[in-house]
Motif scaffolding. Sequence first.
Motif, PDB file in Angstrom:
ATOM      1  N   GLY A  34       0.794  -1.237   0.000  1.00 53.27           N
ATOM      2  CA  GLY A  34       0.000   0.000   0.000  1.00 53.27           C
ATOM      3  C   GLY A  34       0.817   1.274   0.000  1.00 53.27           C
ATOM      4  O   GLY A  34       0.261   2.360   0.082  1.00 53.27           O
TER       5      GLY A  34
ATOM      6  N   VAL B 116       4.037   3.740  -1.749  1.00 52.85           N
ATOM      7  CA  VAL B 116       4.932   4.001  -2.877  1.00 52.85           C
ATOM      8  C   VAL B 116       6.362   3.949  -2.346  1.00 52.85           C
ATOM      9  O   VAL B 116       6.587   4.111  -1.145  1.00 52.85           O
ATOM     10  CB  VAL B 116       4.619   5.385  -3.501  1.00 52.85           C
ATOM     11  CG1 VAL B 116       3.269   5.348  -4.172  1.00 52.85           C
ATOM     12  CG2 VAL B 116       4.719   6.514  -2.487  1.00 52.85           C
TER      13      VAL B 116
ATOM     14  N   GLU C 237      10.146  -1.220  -2.584  1.00 55.97           N
ATOM     15  CA  GLU C 237      11.248  -0.804  -1.702  1.00 55.97           C
ATOM     16  C   GLU C 237      12.233   0.064  -2.503  1.00 55.97           C
ATOM     17  O   GLU C 237      12.976  -0.438  -3.365  1.00 55.97           O
ATOM     18  CB  GLU C 237      11.964  -1.985  -1.035  1.00 55.97           C
ATOM     19  CG  GLU C 237      11.044  -2.856  -0.181  1.00 55.97           C
ATOM     20  CD  GLU C 237      10.328  -2.106   0.962  1.00 55.97           C
ATOM     21  OE1 GLU C 237      10.928  -1.191   1.549  1.00 55.97           O
ATOM     22  OE2 GLU C 237       9.152  -2.412   1.217  1.00 55.97           O
TER      23      GLU C 237
ATOM     24  N   HIS D  95      15.423   8.313   6.537  1.00 53.83           N
ATOM     25  CA  HIS D  95      14.022   8.194   6.116  1.00 53.83           C
ATOM     26  C   HIS D  95      13.147   7.719   7.296  1.00 53.83           C
ATOM     27  O   HIS D  95      12.186   8.398   7.670  1.00 53.83           O
ATOM     28  CB  HIS D  95      13.950   7.216   4.925  1.00 53.83           C
ATOM     29  CG  HIS D  95      12.588   7.014   4.359  1.00 53.83           C
ATOM     30  ND1 HIS D  95      12.364   6.274   3.226  1.00 53.83           N
ATOM     31  CD2 HIS D  95      11.361   7.440   4.738  1.00 53.83           C
ATOM     32  CE1 HIS D  95      11.078   6.263   2.942  1.00 53.83           C
ATOM     33  NE2 HIS D  95      10.442   6.947   3.858  1.00 53.83           N
TER      34      HIS D  95
ATOM     35  N   TYR E 253      18.197   9.495  -3.352  1.00 52.43           N
ATOM     36  CA  TYR E 253      17.359   9.111  -2.205  1.00 52.43           C
ATOM     37  C   TYR E 253      17.517  10.125  -1.064  1.00 52.43           C
ATOM     38  O   TYR E 253      16.529  10.650  -0.525  1.00 52.43           O
ATOM     39  CB  TYR E 253      17.759   7.705  -1.771  1.00 52.43           C
ATOM     40  CG  TYR E 253      16.882   7.061  -0.716  1.00 52.43           C
ATOM     41  CD1 TYR E 253      15.617   7.554  -0.396  1.00 52.43           C
ATOM     42  CD2 TYR E 253      17.322   5.915  -0.048  1.00 52.43           C
ATOM     43  CE1 TYR E 253      14.822   6.929   0.557  1.00 52.43           C
ATOM     44  CE2 TYR E 253      16.536   5.284   0.903  1.00 52.43           C
ATOM     45  CZ  TYR E 253      15.290   5.794   1.206  1.00 52.43           C
ATOM     46  OH  TYR E 253      14.522   5.169   2.152  1.00 52.43           O
TER      47      TYR E 253
ATOM     48  N   TRP F  84      11.984  16.995   2.585  1.00 53.72           N
ATOM     49  CA  TRP F  84      10.896  17.065   3.579  1.00 53.72           C
ATOM     50  C   TRP F  84      11.267  17.945   4.766  1.00 53.72           C
ATOM     51  O   TRP F  84      10.395  18.331   5.558  1.00 53.72           O
ATOM     52  CB  TRP F  84      10.568  15.663   4.116  1.00 53.72           C
ATOM     53  CG  TRP F  84      10.307  14.642   3.063  1.00 53.72           C
ATOM     54  CD1 TRP F  84       9.876  14.874   1.780  1.00 53.72           C
ATOM     55  CD2 TRP F  84      10.482  13.212   3.177  1.00 53.72           C
ATOM     56  NE1 TRP F  84       9.770  13.686   1.103  1.00 53.72           N
ATOM     57  CE2 TRP F  84      10.130  12.644   1.928  1.00 53.72           C
ATOM     58  CE3 TRP F  84      10.878  12.372   4.209  1.00 53.72           C
ATOM     59  CZ2 TRP F  84      10.171  11.269   1.691  1.00 53.72           C
ATOM     60  CZ3 TRP F  84      10.927  10.999   3.971  1.00 53.72           C
ATOM     61  CH2 TRP F  84      10.569  10.465   2.734  1.00 53.72           C
TER      62      TRP F  84
HETATM   63  N1  LIG Z   1      10.163   0.698   3.112  1.00 54.51           N
HETATM   64  C1  LIG Z   1       9.602   1.506   2.071  1.00 54.51           C
HETATM   65  C2  LIG Z   1       8.849   2.667   2.687  1.00 54.51           C
HETATM   66  C3  LIG Z   1       8.111   3.454   1.647  1.00 54.51           C
HETATM   67  C4  LIG Z   1       7.332   4.586   2.287  1.00 54.51           C
HETATM   68  O1  LIG Z   1       7.562   4.977   3.451  1.00 54.51           O
HETATM   69  N2  LIG Z   1       6.399   5.140   1.505  1.00 54.51           N
HETATM   70  C5  LIG Z   1       5.581   6.229   2.009  1.00 54.51           C
HETATM   71  C6  LIG Z   1       5.882   7.529   1.271  1.00 54.51           C
HETATM   72  S1  LIG Z   1       7.549   8.067   1.557  1.00 54.51           S
HETATM   73  C7  LIG Z   1       4.124   5.893   1.751  1.00 54.51           C
HETATM   74  O2  LIG Z   1       3.726   5.653   0.608  1.00 54.51           O
HETATM   75  N3  LIG Z   1       3.329   5.848   2.831  1.00 54.51           N
HETATM   76  C8  LIG Z   1       1.912   5.595   2.727  1.00 54.51           C
HETATM   77  C9  LIG Z   1       1.464   4.453   3.587  1.00 54.51           C
HETATM   78  O3  LIG Z   1       2.308   3.822   4.254  1.00 54.51           O
HETATM   79  O4  LIG Z   1       0.264   4.185   3.565  1.00 54.51           O
HETATM   80  C10 LIG Z   1      10.707   2.000   1.123  1.00 54.51           C
HETATM   81  O5  LIG Z   1      11.813   2.228   1.608  1.00 54.51           O
HETATM   82  O6  LIG Z   1      10.452   2.148  -0.100  1.00 54.51           O
END
Ligand SMILES: N[C@@H](CCC(=O)N[C@@H](CS)C(=O)NCC(=O)O)C(=O)O
Length: 205
Positions: free
Chosen positions: A50, A52, A65, A106, A157, A164
């Motif tokens: 769920g 991105v 990931e 992050h 990255y 942010w």
């Molecule tokens: N472990 C993942 C984390 C991805 C992540 O934190 N995505 C966030 C945006 S930066 C997101 O889509 N969050 C929405 C949610 O978790 O529902 C990665 O490193 O790609």
Amino acid sequence: MKLYFASGTCSFSPHIILQELGMPYDLVRVNNKTKETSEGNDFRTVNPKGYVAALQLETGTVLTEGPAIVQYLADLKPETGLAPANGTFARSQLQEWLSFVNSEIHAGVGPLFNPAFPEEARTIFKDKLAKRLDLIADRLADNAYLMGNTFTVADAYLFTVFGWFPHLAIDLGAWPAIAEYVKRIEARPSVAAARAREADIALVA
Ligand SMILES: N[C@@H](CCC(=O)N[C@@H](CS)C(=O)NCC(=O)O)C(=O)O
């Protein structure tokens, strides 16, 4: 290739890399609250996690990931130098940076976006983050980029996550080497091009 993205999120990192590669790709916007996509389906049918970013290959296979996606992309065009060759020690060092950005920076700022996150915990997270930023500033004192003189996927990255910081009232001006680094990457045509492509995709309700 199709990149599922949400504005202002970590999916901007693979998007910068797609632009750096100069390869054709499709872009699908995800509403991260409703999980609706600009293609009119539920994003969770593409990525059950769920979140991105998600990269769908021509075969239909989906890679998720961020650190895995950017390395996959970089390996499509090794001549760009966006990632050192697989199997080299330099590649392990790149993975060391990707891992650091992922777990220390992050994940270190993620909870700060939650208004319910308690003030005391917020201070603990920010103090820990400051220590990590000191390490990055040390590295950038003598190096234009994390891996030295070459821009790599780890920089895309880290730059994305630094984007942010103004929203979290963290002033990178306290780390001049980092502030310069952000400006250096901001000037890359790939960054403006990725922003323009995202702005072209209408918001999803
Ligand atoms: N472990 C993942 C984390 C991805 C992540 O934190 N995505 C966030 C945006 S930066 C997101 O889509 N969050 C929405 C949610 O978790 O529902 C990665 O490193 O790609």
